[in-house]
Design an enzyme around this catalytic site. Structure first.
Site, mmCIF file in Angstrom:
data_model
loop_
_atom_site.group_PDB
_atom_site.id
_atom_site.type_symbol
_atom_site.label_atom_id
_atom_site.label_comp_id
_atom_site.label_asym_id
_atom_site.label_seq_id
_atom_site.Cartn_x
_atom_site.Cartn_y
_atom_site.Cartn_z
ATOM 1 N N ARG A 86 10.848 9.490 -8.122
ATOM 2 C CA ARG A 86 10.608 8.814 -6.848
ATOM 3 C C ARG A 86 11.882 8.166 -6.284
ATOM 4 N NH1 ARG A 86 4.919 7.845 -6.105
ATOM 5 N NH2 ARG A 86 3.869 9.651 -7.001
ATOM 6 N N ASP A 139 -3.592 4.173 -1.206
ATOM 7 C CA ASP A 139 -2.766 3.728 -2.339
ATOM 8 C C ASP A 139 -2.154 2.342 -2.126
ATOM 9 O OD1 ASP A 139 -2.982 5.722 -4.288
ATOM 10 O OD2 ASP A 139 -1.369 6.945 -3.427
ATOM 11 N N CYS A 165 0.943 -1.799 -11.458
ATOM 12 C CA CYS A 165 1.014 -1.166 -10.133
ATOM 13 C C CYS A 165 0.342 -2.023 -9.069
ATOM 14 C CB CYS A 165 0.331 0.199 -10.143
ATOM 15 S SG CYS A 165 1.054 1.394 -11.248
ATOM 16 N N ARG A 182 2.392 7.701 2.034
ATOM 17 C CA ARG A 182 2.479 6.258 1.784
ATOM 18 C C ARG A 182 3.527 5.568 2.667
ATOM 19 N NH1 ARG A 182 2.357 4.245 -4.294
ATOM 20 N NH2 ARG A 182 1.681 2.406 -3.124
ATOM 21 N N HIS A 203 6.922 6.709 -12.471
ATOM 22 C CA HIS A 203 7.564 5.440 -12.098
ATOM 23 C C HIS A 203 7.997 4.754 -13.398
ATOM 24 C CE1 HIS A 203 5.244 4.732 -8.037
ATOM 25 N NE2 HIS A 203 6.513 4.989 -7.771
HETATM 26 N N1 ARG Z 1 -0.965 7.067 -6.287
HETATM 27 C C1 ARG Z 1 0.170 6.191 -6.297
HETATM 28 C C2 ARG Z 1 1.439 7.022 -6.164
HETATM 29 O O1 ARG Z 1 1.490 8.085 -6.718
HETATM 30 C C3 ARG Z 1 0.196 5.365 -7.540
HETATM 31 C C4 ARG Z 1 1.278 4.344 -7.567
HETATM 32 C C5 ARG Z 1 1.307 3.559 -8.824
HETATM 33 N N2 ARG Z 1 2.222 2.489 -8.756
HETATM 34 C C6 ARG Z 1 3.100 2.161 -9.688
HETATM 35 N N3 ARG Z 1 3.768 1.074 -9.529
HETATM 36 N N4 ARG Z 1 3.352 2.938 -10.700
HETATM 37 O O2 ARG Z 1 2.378 6.630 -5.519
#
Ligand code: ARG
Length: 285
Positions: free
Chosen positions: A154, A83, A277, A108, A183
């Site tokens: 998040r 990612d 993203c 991550r 997000h």
């Molecule tokens: N697979 C990543 C996650 O879930 C995607 C992140 C996407 N980034 C964003 N800025 N929305 O963290």
């Protein structure tokens, strides 16, 4: 004396001339892209994702920025970090200072220090190692007078406070309620320093009221456009790089005097990401 009401010709509202500002972006080539875990509803490890196709689509995005006159820096992708292409999550850089990321999921976690190290080595020595969980520009979107900050999936509320204190800019909390829009940058984007486009259904009733009060002239997106990550767009004040499938939004943006620049990032959407993203803005002021 009688006054005869005169019929005013209904003048169409004037569309302002939009001005592009040159940007500096940080990107990460998706050489190690894959969907091997699921940390948002878009991700299905059994669906199959191609790093090769992701790289080709990402290269188009990078060329698009260069063609628009922007500067693009690159960070080396780390093996085993599928990612990491989503550079927006790596930090929040405002006024030449960087508020580092601290990821929600272990998968991550190593990206946070990688982005912070890159910033320190590339002209941004003032990096704050965060105490609180936050996913950088995924949940912090910078406007001229304030920073909009998402929470709910998040980024911790406490990180909003931490960012405000470190950056000295007012941070406005917005609560996200739909897991597809986990997000803030999947539900809203700044059109320029003063106005935004967003999908109201992604926000709590209170946050929707805040958005209506702050941005009475916002561009309101439909659920169809949001559902193809149309709001994960990048505007330079005039040109809006946006997922091509968001056809309604593309039309609405043009009606508002913006220049939509459609791109195809369908492979990256399998991980829940779009143009924004993949893009971390490095703001020196
Ligand atoms: N697979 C990543 C996650 O879930 C995607 C992140 C996407 N980034 C964003 N800025 N929305 O963290």
């Amino acid at each position: 004396m009688t006054v005869t009401p005169t019929q005013q010709p209904s003048a169409a509202p004037a569309i302002p001339e939009r001005t592009a500002l040159r940007r500096h972006y940080l990107m990460c080539r998706p050489e190690h892209f894959a969907v091997t875990y699921a940390i948002n509803p878009w991700m299905d490890p059994s669906a199959g994702a191609s790093a090769e196709l992701a790289v080709a689509q990402w290269e188009e995005l990078r060329s698009t920025y260069l063609a628009l006159g922007h500067e693009v820096s690159l960070i080396d992708p780390l093996p085993g970090m599928p990612d990491m292409v989503f550079a927006a999550n790596g930090a929040l850089v405002v006024g030449g200072r960087a508020y580092g990321a601290r990821f929600t999921f272990e998968e991550r976690a190593a990206e946070g220090p990688a982005y912070s190290d890159w910033l320190r080595a590339n002209g941004f020595p003032d990096v704050r190692d965060p105490e609180h969980t936050n996913e950088g520009e995924g949940d912090f979107l910078t406007m001229d007078r304030l920073i909009l900050a998402g929470t709910g999936f998040r980024t911790d509320l406490a990180a909003h406070q931490e960012a405000q204190e470190f950056l000295g800019r007012p941070v406005v909390t917005l609560r996200l309620v739909d897991p597809r829009f986990y997000h803030l940058d999947t539900a809203l984007f700044p059109l320029d320093g003063e106005n935004v486009a967003y999908f109201p259904g992604a926000f709590s009733p209170g946050s929707r009221a805040v958005l209506e009060r702050l941005f009475p002239d916002a561009v309101i997106a439909t659920e169809e456009d949001a559902a193809v990550l149309g709001l994960n767009a990048v505007s330079d004040g005039r040109n809006v790089v946006v997922n091509a499938e968001a056809t309604g939004l593309v039309k609405t943006l043009a009606e508002h005097g913006f220049e939509p620049v459609p791109v195809d990032l369908a492979e990256l959407r399998k991980a829940g990401g779009g143009p924004k993203c993949c893009t971390l803005e490095l703001r020196s002021n």
